[in-house]
Scaffold this motif. Structure first.
Motif, short mmCIF file in Angstrom:
data_model
loop_
_atom_site.label_atom_id
_atom_site.label_comp_id
_atom_site.label_asym_id
_atom_site.label_seq_id
_atom_site.Cartn_x
_atom_site.Cartn_y
_atom_site.Cartn_z
N UNK A 298 0.79 -1.22 0.00
CA UNK A 298 0.00 0.00 0.00
C UNK A 298 0.83 1.28 0.00
N UNK A 299 2.14 1.16 -0.03
CA UNK A 299 3.01 2.34 0.03
C UNK A 299 4.11 2.22 -1.02
N UNK A 300 4.32 3.32 -1.78
CA UNK A 300 5.41 3.35 -2.75
C UNK A 300 6.10 4.70 -2.67
N UNK A 301 7.39 4.73 -3.00
CA UNK A 301 8.15 5.97 -3.06
C UNK A 301 8.68 6.13 -4.48
N UNK A 302 8.81 7.39 -4.94
CA UNK A 302 9.20 7.65 -6.32
C UNK A 302 10.26 8.75 -6.39
N UNK A 303 11.53 8.40 -6.26
CA UNK A 303 12.57 9.41 -6.49
C UNK A 303 12.63 9.77 -7.97
N UNK A 304 12.96 11.03 -8.26
CA UNK A 304 13.01 11.46 -9.66
C UNK A 304 14.14 12.47 -9.86
N UNK A 305 14.57 12.57 -11.12
CA UNK A 305 15.61 13.52 -11.49
C UNK A 305 15.38 13.96 -12.93
N UNK A 306 15.56 15.26 -13.18
CA UNK A 306 15.45 15.78 -14.55
C UNK A 306 16.61 16.73 -14.83
N UNK A 307 17.24 16.51 -15.98
CA UNK A 307 18.32 17.39 -16.43
C UNK A 307 17.86 18.11 -17.70
N UNK A 308 18.19 19.41 -17.76
CA UNK A 308 17.76 20.23 -18.90
C UNK A 308 18.91 21.14 -19.30
N UNK A 309 19.15 21.22 -20.61
CA UNK A 309 20.15 22.16 -21.12
C UNK A 309 19.55 22.94 -22.28
#
Length: 389
Positions: A298-309
């Motif tokens: 019933x529990x989830x974690x979602x790390x995220x990363x975005x790179x932009x140039x």
């Protein structure tokens, strides 16, 4: 965070009342409630490249946003699923940079503002044919800007239902209030000017196998009309000050690919890449990765990363770098060259018995992200989403 909790609590009573009602059967010919989403977020930023003061000066800004999205379903006599959506949002923001439209004011009308943006949508899915048609309208109002938009779309699944093609056309008709910097105002200052945006979006998604899915994305966006912002200053190398001046046409081409890969039952890899180019000379690359991980049923974690140039538009130059020979000019650092990083995580809770003992409150998610630009700007955003189904 306190502001978010208060704004969600104010809407929570609506859900508690609705949660006591029973749902009609899935194939009812009457309208039945599908889900309600409540989203509240708080955003803050700071930096030293405000376009209002010619590419230098504070960019401090805060924004509190609340939206509610309601979706209802109705099956027609041919068994086609009709989905109707209604959403409404209101943002309240304060902006130190906008307050500098009048350089001598301690606090002007542009220091804070509210934006209201309702929308209606409809879609009809024919499961037998694998087709969906869709349409929608929306609008947005704030003190110096009004926008009206409409969209239509169509999707078709392949015979084996493993692929789907989608096409969507959107049109935006906007009006900009011509508020000039205080020192550049004339007796006939004021009025409004229009800008129109037309966007065609194409997408094709494909299920490769039970673990791997991909989607290809392409857009063509044409803008015409008044594309500058009237209160953006530009300082030339002779120390004179001018209003931002940009071409009245712009064509944008974003191309992207999205891929999801399921690593067993607990981990998903969600990757995204986009290339962008336009007729102003701006080019960019975006890459993002999010990895939802289920840590319990019933529990989830979602790390995220975005790179932009980004490569700067040809009309950009910093403070006091433009010359009288330039036909078009801006010191808006959103059109400059830079790279940025955006990272954070979310946690989602989907309890079997529902939230707070209410079975139809099926999900709560909180997300936090931190954003930094190579040119010094930084920001933070925290959001809370509660779903009633």
């Amino acid at each position: 965070m306190k502001k978010i909790i208060i704004s969600i609590a104010a809407l929570f009573g609506i859900l508690h009342v609705e949660g006591q009602e029973k749902r009609d059967s899935a194939q009812s010919k009457k309208l039945t409630l599908d889900e309600i989403n409540l989203v509240s977020s708080y955003y803050s930023q700071d930096g030293n490249n405000s376009a209002v003061t010619g590419g230098t000066g504070t960019e401090k800004l805060s924004d509190l946003s609340n939206t509610i999205e309601v979706t209802v379903l109705k099956y027609d006599t041919k068994g086609r699923k009709n989905r109707f959506g209604l959403s409404a949002g209101i943002d309240h923001y304060t902006s130190a940079s906008s307050d500098m439209i009048d350089l001598k004011a301690n606090s002007s009308a542009s220091h804070s503002d509210n934006r209201i943006y309702p929308a209606l949508s409809w879609s009809r899915e024919n499961a037998d044919k694998g087709t969906t048609i869709m349409a929608g309208i929306s609008t947005s109002f704030e003190y110096d800007y009004q926008s009206y938009s409409a969209n239509i779309g169509f999707s078709q699944k392949t015979k084996n239902r493993m692929g789907e093609f989608t096409a969507k056309f959107q049109a935006y008709m906007d009006q900009v209030k011509l508020i000039a910097p205080i020192e550049l105002r004339t007796a006939d200052n004021g009025g409004t000017s229009g800008r129109n945006t037309y966007a065609l979006s194409l997408a094709y998604s494909q299920i490769i196998n039970q673990n791997f899915q991909v989607e290809l994305l392409a857009d063509g966006v044409q803008q015409t009309g008044y594309l500058s912002l009237p209160f953006h200053r530009v300082y030339f190398n002779d120390q004179s000050v001018h209003q931002e001046a940009l071409p009245d046409k712009r064509f944008k081409i974003p191309l992207g690919v999205r891929a999801n890969y399921f690593l067993g039952d607990k981990i998903i890899l969600r990757a995204y890449y986009r290339y962008y180019t336009d007729t102003w000379g701006l080019k960019s690359n975006t890459f993002s990765l999010e990895t939802p991980v289920k840590i319990s049923p019933f529990v989830s974690v979602s790390p995220f990363y975005r790179y932009y140039e980004q490569k700067a538009a040809r009309y950009f130059a910093p403070y006091q770098q433009h010359t009288a020979f330039d036909d078009f000019y801006t010191s808006n650092y959103d059109l400059s060259g830079f790279n940025s990083h955006f990272y954070g995580a979310g946690i989602r809770i989907t309890p079997k018995e529902g939230l707070f003992g209410i079975s139809r409150l099926t999900m709560a998610e909180i997300r936090y992200g931190h954003y930094t630009k190579s040119i010094g700007m930084k920001s933070d955003i925290i959001s809370l989403n509660i779903r009633f189904k």
